[in-house]
Write a protein that holds these residues in place. Structure first.
Motif, PDB file in Angstrom:
ATOM      1  N   ASP A 359      18.498  43.760  48.948  1.00  0.00           N
ATOM      2  CA  ASP A 359      17.953  42.668  49.736  1.00  0.00           C
ATOM      3  C   ASP A 359      16.673  42.224  49.049  1.00  0.00           C
ATOM      4  OD1 ASP A 359      19.918  42.560  51.642  1.00  0.00           O
ATOM      5  OD2 ASP A 359      18.852  43.759  53.125  1.00  0.00           O
ATOM      6  N   ILE A 360      16.622  40.937  48.672  1.00  0.00           N
ATOM      7  CA  ILE A 360      15.466  40.383  47.975  1.00  0.00           C
ATOM      8  C   ILE A 360      14.775  39.410  48.914  1.00  0.00           C
ATOM      9  CG2 ILE A 360      14.682  39.192  45.899  1.00  0.00           C
ATOM     10  CD1 ILE A 360      17.425  39.802  44.665  1.00  0.00           C
ATOM     11  N   THR A 361      13.578  39.739  49.362  1.00  0.00           N
ATOM     12  CA  THR A 361      12.823  38.862  50.254  1.00  0.00           C
ATOM     13  C   THR A 361      11.777  38.121  49.439  1.00  0.00           C
ATOM     14  OG1 THR A 361      13.184  40.373  52.108  1.00  0.00           O
ATOM     15  CG2 THR A 361      11.434  38.731  52.345  1.00  0.00           C
ATOM     16  N   VAL A 362      11.893  36.796  49.429  1.00  0.00           N
ATOM     17  CA  VAL A 362      11.066  35.976  48.552  1.00  0.00           C
ATOM     18  C   VAL A 362      10.603  34.729  49.295  1.00  0.00           C
ATOM     19  CG1 VAL A 362      12.063  36.704  46.342  1.00  0.00           C
ATOM     20  CG2 VAL A 362      13.200  34.942  47.675  1.00  0.00           C
ATOM     21  N   PRO A 363       9.425  34.186  48.940  1.00  0.00           N
ATOM     22  CA  PRO A 363       9.023  32.884  49.474  1.00  0.00           C
ATOM     23  C   PRO A 363       9.840  31.787  48.812  1.00  0.00           C
ATOM     24  CG  PRO A 363       7.378  33.686  47.934  1.00  0.00           C
ATOM     25  CD  PRO A 363       8.385  34.780  48.087  1.00  0.00           C
ATOM     26  N   MET A 364      10.401  30.890  49.620  1.00  0.00           N
ATOM     27  CA  MET A 364      11.274  29.847  49.084  1.00  0.00           C
ATOM     28  C   MET A 364      10.995  28.526  49.808  1.00  0.00           C
ATOM     29  SD  MET A 364      15.467  29.733  48.949  1.00  0.00           S
ATOM     30  CE  MET A 364      15.577  31.206  47.948  1.00  0.00           C
ATOM     31  N   ILE A 365      11.044  27.433  49.058  1.00  0.00           N
ATOM     32  CA  ILE A 365      10.913  26.106  49.657  1.00  0.00           C
ATOM     33  C   ILE A 365      12.186  25.827  50.456  1.00  0.00           C
ATOM     34  CG2 ILE A 365      10.646  23.640  49.210  1.00  0.00           C
ATOM     35  CD1 ILE A 365       9.268  24.414  46.555  1.00  0.00           C
ATOM     36  N   VAL A 366      12.063  25.674  51.767  1.00  0.00           N
ATOM     37  CA  VAL A 366      13.245  25.479  52.621  1.00  0.00           C
ATOM     38  C   VAL A 366      13.426  24.040  53.051  1.00  0.00           C
ATOM     39  CG1 VAL A 366      13.285  27.859  53.427  1.00  0.00           C
ATOM     40  CG2 VAL A 366      11.922  26.182  54.666  1.00  0.00           C
ATOM     41  N   SER A 367      12.346  23.251  53.073  1.00  0.00           N
ATOM     42  CA  SER A 367      12.445  21.837  53.435  1.00  0.00           C
ATOM     43  C   SER A 367      11.134  21.160  53.096  1.00  0.00           C
ATOM     44  CB  SER A 367      12.755  21.672  54.930  1.00  0.00           C
ATOM     45  OG  SER A 367      11.696  22.192  55.711  1.00  0.00           O
ATOM     46  N   SER A 368      11.097  19.838  53.232  1.00  0.00           N
ATOM     47  CA  SER A 368       9.872  19.077  53.017  1.00  0.00           C
ATOM     48  C   SER A 368       9.687  18.107  54.174  1.00  0.00           C
ATOM     49  CB  SER A 368       9.930  18.307  51.693  1.00  0.00           C
ATOM     50  OG  SER A 368       9.962  19.195  50.587  1.00  0.00           O
ATOM     51  N   LYS A 369       8.455  18.013  54.672  1.00  0.00           N
ATOM     52  CA  LYS A 369       8.133  17.080  55.743  1.00  0.00           C
ATOM     53  C   LYS A 369       7.360  15.904  55.166  1.00  0.00           C
ATOM     54  CE  LYS A 369       8.033  20.624  59.343  1.00  0.00           C
ATOM     55  NZ  LYS A 369       7.211  21.295  60.387  1.00  0.00           N
ATOM     56  N   ARG A 370       7.704  14.700  55.612  1.00  0.00           N
ATOM     57  CA  ARG A 370       7.103  13.482  55.072  1.00  0.00           C
ATOM     58  C   ARG A 370       5.885  13.083  55.916  1.00  0.00           C
ATOM     59  NH1 ARG A 370       8.897   9.916  51.362  1.00  0.00           N
ATOM     60  NH2 ARG A 370       8.448   7.692  51.561  1.00  0.00           N
ATOM     61  N   HIS A 371       4.738  12.894  55.247  1.00  0.00           N
ATOM     62  CA  HIS A 371       3.513  12.532  55.934  1.00  0.00           C
ATOM     63  C   HIS A 371       2.954  11.254  55.321  1.00  0.00           C
ATOM     64  CE1 HIS A 371       3.004  16.390  58.106  1.00  0.00           C
ATOM     65  NE2 HIS A 371       3.653  16.881  57.055  1.00  0.00           N
ATOM     66  N   THR A 372       2.211  10.484  56.133  1.00  0.00           N
ATOM     67  CA  THR A 372       1.512   9.299  55.652  1.00  0.00           C
ATOM     68  C   THR A 372       0.037   9.621  55.512  1.00  0.00           C
ATOM     69  OG1 THR A 372       3.094   7.831  56.733  1.00  0.00           O
ATOM     70  CG2 THR A 372       0.973   6.888  56.098  1.00  0.00           C
ATOM     71  N   ILE A 373      -0.523   9.348  54.342  1.00  0.00           N
ATOM     72  CA  ILE A 373      -1.928   9.640  54.088  1.00  0.00           C
ATOM     73  C   ILE A 373      -2.616   8.389  53.574  1.00  0.00           C
ATOM     74  CG2 ILE A 373      -1.545  12.090  53.623  1.00  0.00           C
ATOM     75  CD1 ILE A 373      -1.545  11.486  50.673  1.00  0.00           C
ATOM     76  N   ALA A 374      -3.949   8.398  53.577  1.00  0.00           N
ATOM     77  CA  ALA A 374      -4.706   7.199  53.222  1.00  0.00           C
ATOM     78  C   ALA A 374      -4.569   6.859  51.744  1.00  0.00           C
ATOM     79  CB  ALA A 374      -6.175   7.397  53.587  1.00  0.00           C
ATOM     80  N   LYS A 375      -4.472   7.867  50.897  1.00  0.00           N
ATOM     81  CA  LYS A 375      -4.348   7.622  49.464  1.00  0.00           C
ATOM     82  C   LYS A 375      -3.623   8.808  48.839  1.00  0.00           C
ATOM     83  CE  LYS A 375      -8.833   9.705  48.343  1.00  0.00           C
ATOM     84  NZ  LYS A 375     -10.124   9.515  47.641  1.00  0.00           N
ATOM     85  N   PRO A 376      -3.055   8.620  47.643  1.00  0.00           N
ATOM     86  CA  PRO A 376      -2.372   9.744  46.984  1.00  0.00           C
ATOM     87  C   PRO A 376      -3.321  10.916  46.813  1.00  0.00           C
ATOM     88  CG  PRO A 376      -1.897   7.674  45.871  1.00  0.00           C
ATOM     89  CD  PRO A 376      -2.968   7.379  46.877  1.00  0.00           C
ATOM     90  N   ARG A 377      -2.794  12.122  46.929  1.00  0.00           N
ATOM     91  CA  ARG A 377      -3.606  13.331  46.871  1.00  0.00           C
ATOM     92  C   ARG A 377      -3.337  14.091  45.576  1.00  0.00           C
ATOM     93  NH1 ARG A 377      -4.953  14.303  52.310  1.00  0.00           N
ATOM     94  NH2 ARG A 377      -6.479  15.815  51.587  1.00  0.00           N
ATOM     95  N   VAL A 378      -4.353  14.792  45.101  1.00  0.00           N
ATOM     96  CA  VAL A 378      -4.269  15.639  43.913  1.00  0.00           C
ATOM     97  C   VAL A 378      -4.475  17.084  44.348  1.00  0.00           C
ATOM     98  CG1 VAL A 378      -5.360  16.228  41.722  1.00  0.00           C
ATOM     99  CG2 VAL A 378      -5.066  13.827  42.364  1.00  0.00           C
ATOM    100  N   LEU A 379      -3.575  17.972  43.918  1.00  0.00           N
ATOM    101  CA  LEU A 379      -3.757  19.390  44.205  1.00  0.00           C
ATOM    102  C   LEU A 379      -4.804  19.941  43.242  1.00  0.00           C
ATOM    103  CD1 LEU A 379      -2.911  21.980  45.710  1.00  0.00           C
ATOM    104  CD2 LEU A 379      -1.235  22.353  43.887  1.00  0.00           C
ATOM    105  N   LYS A 380      -5.816  20.563  43.802  1.00  0.00           N
ATOM    106  CA  LYS A 380      -6.900  21.132  43.011  1.00  0.00           C
ATOM    107  C   LYS A 380      -6.902  22.638  43.198  1.00  0.00           C
ATOM    108  CE  LYS A 380     -11.914  20.736  42.299  1.00  0.00           C
ATOM    109  NZ  LYS A 380     -13.146  20.050  42.779  1.00  0.00           N
ATOM    110  N   LEU A 381      -6.885  23.357  42.100  1.00  0.00           N
ATOM    111  CA  LEU A 381      -6.864  24.817  42.103  1.00  0.00           C
ATOM    112  C   LEU A 381      -8.098  25.300  41.364  1.00  0.00           C
ATOM    113  CD1 LEU A 381      -3.792  27.011  41.205  1.00  0.00           C
ATOM    114  CD2 LEU A 381      -5.948  27.362  40.029  1.00  0.00           C
ATOM    115  N   VAL A 382      -8.907  26.104  42.030  1.00  0.00           N
ATOM    116  CA  VAL A 382     -10.152  26.595  41.432  1.00  0.00           C
ATOM    117  C   VAL A 382     -10.091  28.114  41.335  1.00  0.00           C
ATOM    118  CG1 VAL A 382     -12.654  26.668  41.613  1.00  0.00           C
ATOM    119  CG2 VAL A 382     -11.407  24.652  42.437  1.00  0.00           C
ATOM    120  N   LEU A 383     -10.292  28.627  40.138  1.00  0.00           N
ATOM    121  CA  LEU A 383     -10.300  30.074  39.891  1.00  0.00           C
ATOM    122  C   LEU A 383     -11.720  30.526  39.600  1.00  0.00           C
ATOM    123  CD1 LEU A 383      -7.221  30.051  37.525  1.00  0.00           C
ATOM    124  CD2 LEU A 383      -7.242  31.156  39.747  1.00  0.00           C
ATOM    125  N   ARG A 384     -12.111  31.648  40.208  1.00  0.00           N
ATOM    126  CA  ARG A 384     -13.452  32.196  39.986  1.00  0.00           C
ATOM    127  C   ARG A 384     -13.377  33.713  39.826  1.00  0.00           C
ATOM    128  NH1 ARG A 384     -14.717  28.057  43.821  1.00  0.00           N
ATOM    129  NH2 ARG A 384     -16.425  26.692  43.089  1.00  0.00           N
TER     130      ARG A 384
END
Length: 504
Positions: A359-384
């Protein structure tokens, strides 16, 4: 009007998986009932020495292809119509003493005259996962071990890597060097396969890994360093060695047979070469294995006259657990070995099939929900606060002032990061190190952040490469993280730090 964005929903999903390995001994397999039909989400079957003659005709140049098609048809019929074979690979080409030079062998490959090695792997997935809501990517790889600068050999490995809605699984089937005294060569085979598994369009593995150049590094990192779950199986050929003096084969045979007759499995495992190499971190370090609570799978007489171990096992070889299934998984996943055993009723090979269910338990993308936002968004990842702890027995930079730096890469980031070199024995990079991506978020989550640790003053790859690790993006909560760092399948250390995510 605002912009639309799809936000992926990630849940833990448990997949059932069956893995089987069998050295066919270059004989036609007659019994396939060791593979349970229609019982798992994923089937992965690996075989070795699968170059048999399908019918009673004389030797023919197409025998390899006929055997390959015959084996695949057997699997199709056994596993059932509810599954799709999404990937299949044979280690090819190979050679023997027919070709005395690398040039002569490569010429034979071009002409189609070289043989297959008979190391094969097949991956089947239930058709309920192959619909429009599931994104499946896969790659097939191989690496020979042996003659002609490792361009060919009847030993080596084949691999299938699959990305299933962001879940990254790796399956490696291998056949390592035989005989009790060849322990070091088996270790070297494992390292060669770990380092140099390559895509099939690079027939001889001659393309250099482009780790220091621009472009996509996603598939340049060693396969075991960029997957959430890795299964490593096959005829690993490690032997049971109860005595230090390997010339005392007859005495060792008697000791092992007595343990088998008395069901002393723990004692047998204490003599196992592979377990000892794992404990030293030389092979399959940090890999797990189900309990070996069954008799050894090699080398059996095809028609034993009685049920005692001495009669069942060939007297010229010490009975051994050559055929194995091991696994490794990241901290974001979990693997539970449900069963691990061998199949008894085989008379066509001196090896028995070994199979395991998980049995392999893993995080998996199961669906996507559509949202309306004011402007396109950028994913920002900060490592410290990146901290590298090197493994004393493996990492050449341990305890030195070598200038070590880290390349931080993601397939959909706008740019990669190369940190400054750190010459302190306690290697710390404060940061912040920022990766940004304006790609569709679902695409971003499909791939991990990769860490490539390097001593850039060294030109030799063995000294230049100081380990690789990864950070899964299936969990976008800001948190501390750590990743084991490996090179050539050996533990080179641990990289830890803190990651923060935001949409800007």
């Amino acid at each position: 009007m605002g912009a639309h964005v799809s936000v992926p929903e990630v849940n833990d999903v448990t997949l059932s998986c069956f893995i089987g390995t069998w050295n066919l001994g270059n004989n036609v397999p007659e019994d396939m009932s060791w593979i349970p039909k229609d019982s798992f989400d994923i089937y992965v079957i690996g075989v070795q020495e699968a170059c048999y003659v399908v019918s009673d005709h004389s030797k023919h140049p197409a025998d390899d292809i006929r055997a390959e098609l015959h084996w695949q048809s057997l699997l199709d019929a056994t596993i059932g119509e509810g599954y799709e074979c999404i990937a299949y690979q044979t280690l090819s080409p190979r050679t023997d003493n027919t070709y005395k030079s690398e040039a002569a062998f490569k010429d034979a490959v071009v002409k189609g005259e070289a043989k297959s090695s008979g190391i094969r792997i097949s991956l089947y997935i239930s058709k309920r996962f192959t619909g429009k809501d599931t994104q499946i990517e896969h790659e097939v790889l191989f690496q020979a071990c042996g003659r002609l600068n490792c361009a060919s050999g009847n030993k080596g490995g084949v691999a299938i890597n699959v990305n299933l809605n962001g879940t990254r699984l790796c399956f490696v089937n291998c056949h390592l060097n035989a005989h009790m005294e060849q322990l070091q060569r088996r270790n070297e085979d494992f390292e060669t396969i770990s380092r140099y598994l390559h895509q099939t369009n690079d027939t001889f593995g001659e393309a250099k890994r482009k780790l220091e150049e621009g472009g996509d590094l996603t598939f340049e990192v060693e396969v075991t360093n960029r997957h959430d779950v890795v299964f490593w199986f096959g005829d690993l050929n490690y032997r049971i060695q109860p005595l230090t003096d390997i010339t005392k084969k007859e005495e060792m045979h008697d000791i092992v047979c007595e343990c088998i007759d008395n069901g002393c499995w723990e004692e047998l495992v204490s003599y196992d070469q592979l377990k000892k190499q794992q404990q030293q971190g030389l092979v399959l370090a940090h890999f797990s294995e189900g309990d070996l609570c069954f008799p050894p799978t090699f080398k059996l007489n095809l028609n034993p006259k009685s049920s005692t171990a001495k009669d069942r096992y060939n007297s010229k070889r010490v009975p051994s657990y050559c055929d194995r299934i091991l696994y490794h998984y990241s901290e974001a996943t979990k693997v539970n070995c449900k069963s691990y055993t061998r199949y008894e009723n085989v008379t066509t090979s001196d090896h028995l099939p070994v199979m395991a269910s998980f049995d392999i338990t893993v995080p998996m993308i199961v669906s996507s929900k559509r949202h309306t936002i004011a402007k396109p968004r950028v994913l920002k990842l900060v490592l410290r606060n990146l901290i590298l702890r090197t493994e004393a027995s493996m990492n050449p930079a341990h305890g030195t002032s070598s200038p070590v730096s880290i390349t931080i890469f993601h397939r959909h980031a706008k740019a990669r990061i190369n940190t400054n070199s750190c010459i302190k024995q306690k290697r710390v990079w404060d940061g912040p190190f920022v990766l940004e991506s304006d790609a569709i978020l679902r695409k971003v989550l499909l791939y991990p952040v990769l860490f490539l640790i390097r001593d850039r003053t060294q030109k030799e790859a063995e000294l230049h490469c100081l380990g690789e690790g990864m950070l899964s993006l299936m969990d976008l909560t800001s948190r501390p993280f750590k990743t084991e760092v490996y090179q050539g399948g050996k533990p080179f250390g641990l990289l830890a730090g803190h990651v923060q995510f935001s949409l800007v």
